[in-house]
Design an enzyme around this catalytic site. Structure first.
Site, mmCIF file in Angstrom:
data_model
loop_
_atom_site.group_PDB
_atom_site.id
_atom_site.type_symbol
_atom_site.label_atom_id
_atom_site.label_comp_id
_atom_site.label_asym_id
_atom_site.label_seq_id
_atom_site.Cartn_x
_atom_site.Cartn_y
_atom_site.Cartn_z
ATOM 1 N N GLY A 378 65.527 20.697 8.384
ATOM 2 C CA GLY A 378 65.658 20.810 9.833
ATOM 3 C C GLY A 378 65.583 19.460 10.513
ATOM 4 N N GLN A 379 65.831 19.498 11.827
ATOM 5 C CA GLN A 379 65.843 18.292 12.651
ATOM 6 C C GLN A 379 64.934 18.522 13.849
ATOM 7 O OE1 GLN A 379 67.836 15.406 12.072
ATOM 8 N NE2 GLN A 379 66.717 14.427 13.736
ATOM 9 N N VAL A 385 63.455 16.604 8.517
ATOM 10 C CA VAL A 385 62.608 17.141 7.447
ATOM 11 C C VAL A 385 63.497 17.495 6.254
ATOM 12 C CG1 VAL A 385 60.927 18.902 6.803
ATOM 13 C CG2 VAL A 385 60.985 18.033 9.158
ATOM 14 N N ASP A 495 50.345 20.443 21.697
ATOM 15 C CA ASP A 495 51.725 20.921 21.536
ATOM 16 C C ASP A 495 51.751 22.225 20.739
ATOM 17 O OD1 ASP A 495 54.388 20.742 22.113
ATOM 18 O OD2 ASP A 495 54.876 19.424 20.434
#
Length: 691
Positions: A378-379, A385, A495
């Protein structure tokens, strides 16, 4: 490819050519216009030629004393103390006609002004002395009309002609024509001098006729004006004109010399162009100007031109060979110094961390672990990643390669390693290793095969039972509580959102992505304003305005409450695409449904809700209270989630759930988990609210 040196030399020569030509043209413009003097028009006169000139013409065009003033219908010239109309010019006979503008010819009985003549007495061709500015101005006519005022009548047989229209009982005005000057001593004893004016020369062949003319005839001659000769000598140029011609000639020679030398490709030609251009110009000017003294004007003009040529070349050399390399060197030194500070700070921290923290890998190890970054998972906002394998043991890991442009100061990298490098909790993702070589940095986590929570709770099909959702919520709460209470230093995540909750192969939740996390002493409820950051839709109100309370661990509680509501609703809290506008903001809508049921009203939605769904919603509503003191701690949240639904009371209406704030899709349409609020933006909002 060609010769790079020749190309560079060509570029340099072209630059010098532009500099030199610009300086020469600028100097030529300062000296004046072209030497050509073309005929011109002035008033009703056409094709006027030297010695006449206009204001602003080059010095070599005409004579300064013969400068004309031009209007739409008249051409004027200034002679001695007065201004006269130029009525005609005869270039063959070398004279021109002028008329006194003060003599009113339209009057039935005009009288000239007293002593209004274009030159003094000694200018009547007798004396060579001239008034200033009229060195060559000589009249062609010496005849005058003289006027006198007498107290009694003069004999009729004299040269005096009566002017009846100007006379009275005791005042008799007379006019007579004199070939020279109107002498006062020639007047009768009872007469006084009144005025005089020059006459034209058309009656020179019949002087008696003019002497016997009446007042009306004399006035007619006066109205025609008089003639003036051209200058005696207008061919000899003035020193200033000769100076300018010499300078222009030398400038043209210098341009030719410059073009000739710059056409060659040798280093000697280049040196001659660069260093001898102004020397060549000075030699030329010195030779041509050897026949006169070096006046101040000459020196100033030459110095101006040489400066216009030399200064740009000096600036070119200064910028090209000194300032430009110096600026590049300073820039590179600054970049190196800044990079070394970052690298040294990270290295110092990692040397300490290596004794107690996770394993440090070389960049070549990261390449081997990820098999040259073959499998991308993923981004994110902080990097990409990749899936990898640790040997021996074939342990699957997730390697996050941090982007250099978003983490140039290394702060997020240090934060991530320092916060989770020593944490071992079942509900917190484990950091197994890291890499830091210069600006190439990577984090090695345990691999979570089931990905992040958001792809399950936001799917169209229900992925988990309510018991499993309650179990996942409890695990997330335990992980966050461990960060708040279980470590030596209090860790605030800042977060919490579905994207940062990862699930292992048994769907055990683990809190991940500590790029925004901060370490604070335990029990300290106050956090500096500089810690404000997070994702829109999950940010606690106090992180935007201090009026809602101080930033503390309760800020993570707020984010967790928004997460619980999204888990219970199976949708994002703010969804403007919902069919009903009242359902666009889920926390407000579900609060209304639950309060209606509590008040005894029939709410079909609340009746159909599962007990665990209601519990997750109620706990979430408690967590998103506007003021931080009204929210529970994470340990209290765990107790509520572990207990049953009996005795669970509804909280007061959160501010964002007020009726005036139901339609909040405009404020909450930025719900992407990759949208982060910067520290500067939040600080600006907080300062504005404080005001």
């Amino acid at each position: 490819m060609g010769n790079p040196g020749a190309f560079h030399r060509s570029i340099t020569l072209q630059s010098l050519t532009v500099f030199f030509l610009f300086a020469v043209l600028a100097a030529d413009h300062v000296q004046g216009r072209d030497d050509g003097c073309t005929p011109f028009s002035c008033g009703h006169l056409r094709d006027i030629q030297p010695p006449f000139r206009r204001r602003g013409d080059p010095l070599e065009c005409g004579v300064e004393a013969y400068e004309l003033g031009c209007t739409s219908s008249k051409a004027t010239i200034h002679i001695h103390t007065g201004t006269y109309y130029v009525t005609a010019i005869d270039y063959t006979a070398s004279y021109f006609w002028v008329m006194d503008p003060n003599f009113n010819t339209s009057s039935s009985c005009p009288l000239p002004l007293r002593n209004h003549i274009p030159y003094s007495r000694y200018m009547d061709g007798i004396d060579s002395v001239s008034p200033p500015g009229f060195r060559y101005l000589v009249t062609r006519s010496h005849r005058r009309a003289c006027f006198a005022n007498c107290s009694q009548a003069v004999a009729k047989n004299s040269a005096y002609k009566p002017v009846a229209c100007l006379s009275a009982n005791n005042s008799h005005v007379y006019v007579w024509v004199s070939d020279y000057e109107c002498m006062v001593e020639d007047l009768e004893p009872y007469c006084g001098y009144l005025a005089k004016i020059l006459l034209g020369n058309e009656y020179s062949t019949d002087s008696l006729q003019l002497h016997n003319a009446s007042y009306a005839d004399i006035i007619q001659v006066i109205s025609r004006g008089f003639t003036v000769k051209f200058p005696v000598d207008t061919t000899r140029p003035s020193p200033s004109v000769k100076l300018r011609k010499n300078i222009n000639l030398c400038l043209n020679n210098s341009i030719s010399y410059f073009k000739e030398q710059s056409s060659g490709a040798g280093i000697m030609n280049w040196a001659h162009v660069f260093f001898w251009s102004e020397v060549h110009f000075l030699e030329c000017v010195t030779q041509l100007s050897s026949d006169h003294y070096y006046t101040t004007q000459f020196v100033l003009v030459v110095v101006t031109i040489v400066s216009a040529i030399a200064i740009p070349k000096f600036l070119f050399v200064l910028c090209r060979f000194l300032l430009a390399p110096l600026a590049v060197w300073i820039f590179l030194a600054y970049k190196y110094w800044k990079t070394r500070i970052i690298i040294d700070a990270v290295e110092k921290f990692l040397r300490i961390q290596q004794l107690i923290g996770p394993t440090r890998y070389a960049y070549t190890d990261i390449i081997a672990i990820t098999r040259h970054f073959r499998d991308k998972l993923g981004q994110g906002g902080y990097g990409t990643v990749y899936k990898g394998v640790l040997l021996p043991g074939d342990v699957h890991v997730a390697v996050k390669m941090l982007e250099g442009n978003s983490n140039c100061n290394g702060e997020d990298f240090i934060s991530e390693v320092s916060t989770i490098g020593r944490i071992h909790h079942v509900n917190v993702v484990r950091l197994m290793g890291f890499c830091s070589e210069e600006l190439r940095r990577a984090l090695v986590y345990e691999y979570m095969p089931n990905g992040s929570l958001d792809k399950y709770i936001f799917s169209t099909e229900k992925s988990f039972s309510w018991d499993k959702l309650n179990e996942i919520a409890l695990g997330i709460a335990r992980g966050i509580n461990y960060l708040h209470q279980g470590c030596d230093m209090q860790i605030l995540h800042f977060d919490i959102k579905p994207h940062n909750i990862l699930l292992d192969n048994n769907f055990v939740p683990k809190v991940a992505d500590f790029g925004l996390a901060k370490l604070y002493p335990r029990g300290d409820s106050f956090v500096p304003l500089s810690a404000m950051r997070g994702t829109v839709g999950y940010i606690a109100p106090e992180m935007i305005s201090r009026s809602f309370g101080v930033i503390s661990s309760k800020s993570d509680v707020y984010s967790f409450g928004m997460l619980l509501l999204e888990m219970a609703g199976g949708r994002r809290n703010a969804d403007p695409n919902m069919g009903s506008s009242s359902q666009a903001y889920y926390p407000s809508w579900v609060y209304d449904q639950l309060t209606r049921e509590e008040a005894g009203e029939i709410s079909p939605v609340a009746v159909d809700m599962h007990e665990l769904e209601k519990k997750l919603c109620v706990v979430g509503l408690w967590c998103i209270q506007m003021r931080s003191r009204d929210r529970p701690t994470m340990s209290e949240v765990i107790e509520i989630l572990e207990a049953g639904v009996d005795g669970l009371q509804m909280p007061s209406r959160p501010f964002f759930c007020d009726e005036g704030h139901i339609h909040v899709e405009d404020s909450y349409h930025f719900t992407s988990e990759l949208t982060a609020v910067s520290e500067e933006e939040l600080s600006a909002v907080s300062e504005e609210d404080d005001v």
